[in-house]
Design a protein around this motif. Structure first.
Motif, mmCIF file in Angstrom:
data_model
loop_
_atom_site.group_PDB
_atom_site.id
_atom_site.type_symbol
_atom_site.label_atom_id
_atom_site.label_comp_id
_atom_site.label_asym_id
_atom_site.label_seq_id
_atom_site.Cartn_x
_atom_site.Cartn_y
_atom_site.Cartn_z
ATOM 1 N N VAL A 116 -30.793 -59.687 -7.383
ATOM 2 C CA VAL A 116 -31.915 -60.773 -7.200
ATOM 3 C C VAL A 116 -32.247 -60.555 -5.842
ATOM 4 C CG1 VAL A 116 -30.560 -62.276 -8.887
ATOM 5 C CG2 VAL A 116 -30.297 -62.537 -6.202
ATOM 6 N N GLU A 117 -33.807 -61.316 -5.933
ATOM 7 C CA GLU A 117 -34.523 -61.252 -4.578
ATOM 8 C C GLU A 117 -34.453 -62.617 -4.070
ATOM 9 O OE1 GLU A 117 -38.946 -60.211 -3.052
ATOM 10 O OE2 GLU A 117 -38.667 -60.848 -5.067
ATOM 11 N N ALA A 118 -34.155 -62.985 -2.662
ATOM 12 C CA ALA A 118 -34.286 -64.249 -2.409
ATOM 13 C C ALA A 118 -34.857 -64.191 -0.733
ATOM 14 C CB ALA A 118 -33.099 -64.775 -2.058
ATOM 15 N N GLU A 119 -35.643 -65.133 -0.495
ATOM 16 C CA GLU A 119 -36.116 -65.357 0.856
ATOM 17 C C GLU A 119 -35.789 -66.244 1.669
ATOM 18 O OE1 GLU A 119 -40.330 -65.667 -0.372
ATOM 19 O OE2 GLU A 119 -40.471 -63.368 -1.092
ATOM 20 N N PRO A 120 -35.689 -66.254 2.922
ATOM 21 C CA PRO A 120 -35.587 -67.305 3.909
ATOM 22 C C PRO A 120 -36.298 -68.239 3.651
ATOM 23 C CG PRO A 120 -35.582 -65.208 4.929
ATOM 24 C CD PRO A 120 -36.213 -65.108 3.676
ATOM 25 N N ASP A 121 -35.952 -69.832 3.661
ATOM 26 C CA ASP A 121 -36.893 -70.645 3.515
ATOM 27 C C ASP A 121 -36.295 -72.133 4.125
ATOM 28 O OD1 ASP A 121 -39.003 -72.599 2.860
ATOM 29 O OD2 ASP A 121 -38.434 -72.847 0.530
ATOM 30 N N ASP A 122 -36.992 -72.591 5.137
ATOM 31 C CA ASP A 122 -36.209 -73.799 5.771
ATOM 32 C C ASP A 122 -34.873 -73.678 6.209
ATOM 33 O OD1 ASP A 122 -36.676 -76.240 6.932
ATOM 34 O OD2 ASP A 122 -36.442 -77.186 4.948
ATOM 35 N N GLY A 123 -34.408 -72.475 6.727
ATOM 36 C CA GLY A 123 -32.936 -72.351 6.652
ATOM 37 C C GLY A 123 -31.997 -72.086 5.590
ATOM 38 N N LEU A 124 -32.551 -71.947 4.617
ATOM 39 C CA LEU A 124 -31.740 -71.449 3.217
ATOM 40 C C LEU A 124 -32.259 -70.180 2.724
ATOM 41 C CD1 LEU A 124 -31.834 -74.891 1.547
ATOM 42 C CD2 LEU A 124 -30.039 -74.010 2.784
ATOM 43 N N LEU A 125 -31.516 -69.468 1.912
ATOM 44 C CA LEU A 125 -31.969 -68.207 1.142
ATOM 45 C C LEU A 125 -32.253 -68.937 -0.228
ATOM 46 C CD1 LEU A 125 -29.584 -65.321 2.044
ATOM 47 C CD2 LEU A 125 -32.057 -65.666 2.474
ATOM 48 N N ARG A 126 -33.573 -68.709 -0.689
ATOM 49 C CA ARG A 126 -34.052 -69.328 -2.104
ATOM 50 C C ARG A 126 -34.273 -67.949 -2.972
ATOM 51 N NH1 ARG A 126 -34.577 -74.685 -2.003
ATOM 52 N NH2 ARG A 126 -35.180 -75.431 0.268
ATOM 53 N N PHE A 127 -33.695 -68.288 -4.080
ATOM 54 C CA PHE A 127 -33.826 -67.398 -5.162
ATOM 55 C C PHE A 127 -35.192 -67.451 -5.552
ATOM 56 C CE2 PHE A 127 -34.343 -66.804 -9.648
ATOM 57 C CZ PHE A 127 -33.836 -65.753 -9.967
ATOM 58 N N ARG A 128 -35.809 -66.002 -5.799
ATOM 59 C CA ARG A 128 -37.215 -65.829 -6.241
ATOM 60 C C ARG A 128 -37.095 -65.008 -7.686
ATOM 61 N NH1 ARG A 128 -38.599 -69.154 -3.284
ATOM 62 N NH2 ARG A 128 -38.856 -68.834 -1.138
ATOM 63 N N ARG A 129 -36.433 -64.023 -8.046
ATOM 64 C CA ARG A 129 -36.415 -63.300 -9.138
ATOM 65 C C ARG A 129 -35.199 -62.428 -9.424
ATOM 66 N NH1 ARG A 129 -39.055 -58.054 -9.222
ATOM 67 N NH2 ARG A 129 -39.386 -57.531 -7.112
ATOM 68 N N VAL A 130 -35.110 -62.111 -10.549
ATOM 69 C CA VAL A 130 -34.022 -61.040 -10.998
ATOM 70 C C VAL A 130 -34.571 -59.860 -10.757
ATOM 71 C CG1 VAL A 130 -32.426 -60.053 -12.549
ATOM 72 C CG2 VAL A 130 -32.485 -62.592 -12.319
ATOM 73 N N VAL A 131 -34.274 -58.870 -10.005
ATOM 74 C CA VAL A 131 -34.949 -57.454 -10.008
ATOM 75 C C VAL A 131 -34.308 -56.523 -10.881
ATOM 76 C CG1 VAL A 131 -35.213 -55.513 -8.141
ATOM 77 C CG2 VAL A 131 -35.327 -57.938 -7.636
ATOM 78 N N GLN A 132 -33.101 -56.745 -11.074
ATOM 79 C CA GLN A 132 -32.180 -55.689 -11.896
ATOM 80 C C GLN A 132 -31.267 -56.335 -12.674
ATOM 81 O OE1 GLN A 132 -30.018 -52.315 -10.115
ATOM 82 N NE2 GLN A 132 -31.149 -51.031 -11.661
ATOM 83 N N PRO A 133 -31.278 -56.701 -13.899
ATOM 84 C CA PRO A 133 -29.999 -57.306 -14.728
ATOM 85 C C PRO A 133 -28.815 -56.320 -14.659
ATOM 86 C CG PRO A 133 -32.060 -57.153 -16.129
ATOM 87 C CD PRO A 133 -32.421 -56.527 -15.046
#
Length: 154
Positions: free
Chosen positions: A59-76
């Motif tokens: 999965v892809e996640a991005e830093p946001d306000d001190g947390l890592l937030r899930f963005r999407r599944v890249v590879q099932p």
């Protein structure tokens, strides 16, 4: 930035979408992941509420306000996620063992009777679905197919 532990796991935050009954009982779920690099992470536990995510997914996640937030599944990963609410709380251990014997991984929620199942690609998804449907027809449990496997790319 995010909580880490000695074995290389960290957490990502997945925002949850509530249904008309205000379920799930939370606005987000934290999933344990391992860092794969370049903003990618490998899911390390079975989701209890998040939809369309399975154990082992990249999965892809991005830093946001001190947390890592899930963005999407890249590879099932090829795994499936099922959730089961066992109606008779005295039967939870037996239901867990039933699915473990089939080759599923099972995690117990803090919500009484709720378990999450990982159906790995090494066992028959159809067999797991049949067992789930039989138990539901016998009114032993209700279940939800939260993420059905897509075969990993070759």
């Amino acid at each position: 930035m995010s909580e880490s532990v000695a074995d290389g796991l960290t957490k990502i935050v997945v925002e949850l979408e509530k249904d008309e009954d205000d379920y799930p009982p939370a606005d987000y779920e934290n999933l344990w992941v391992t860092v794969a690099g370049n903003g990618l992470y490998r899911v390390g536990n079975i989701p209890f509420f998040a939809m369309d995510i399975a154990l082992g997914d990249l999965v892809e996640a991005e830093p946001d306000d001190g947390l890592l937030r899930f963005r999407r599944v890249v590879q099932p990963s090829g795994h499936s996620t099922m959730r089961v609410i066992v109606y008779d709380k005295e039967e939870v251990a037996a239901v867990r063992e039933l699915f473990k014997a089939m080759g599923c991984s099972v995690e117990q929620s803090h919500i009484p009777g709720l378990i999450a199942l990982d159906v790995p690609p090494s066992i028959s998804l159809a067999q797991a679905q049949q067992t789930l449907a039989e138990g539901e027809s016998q009114e032993r449990w209700g279940y939800e197919e939260a993420c059905l496997a897509e075969p990993p790319p070759t």
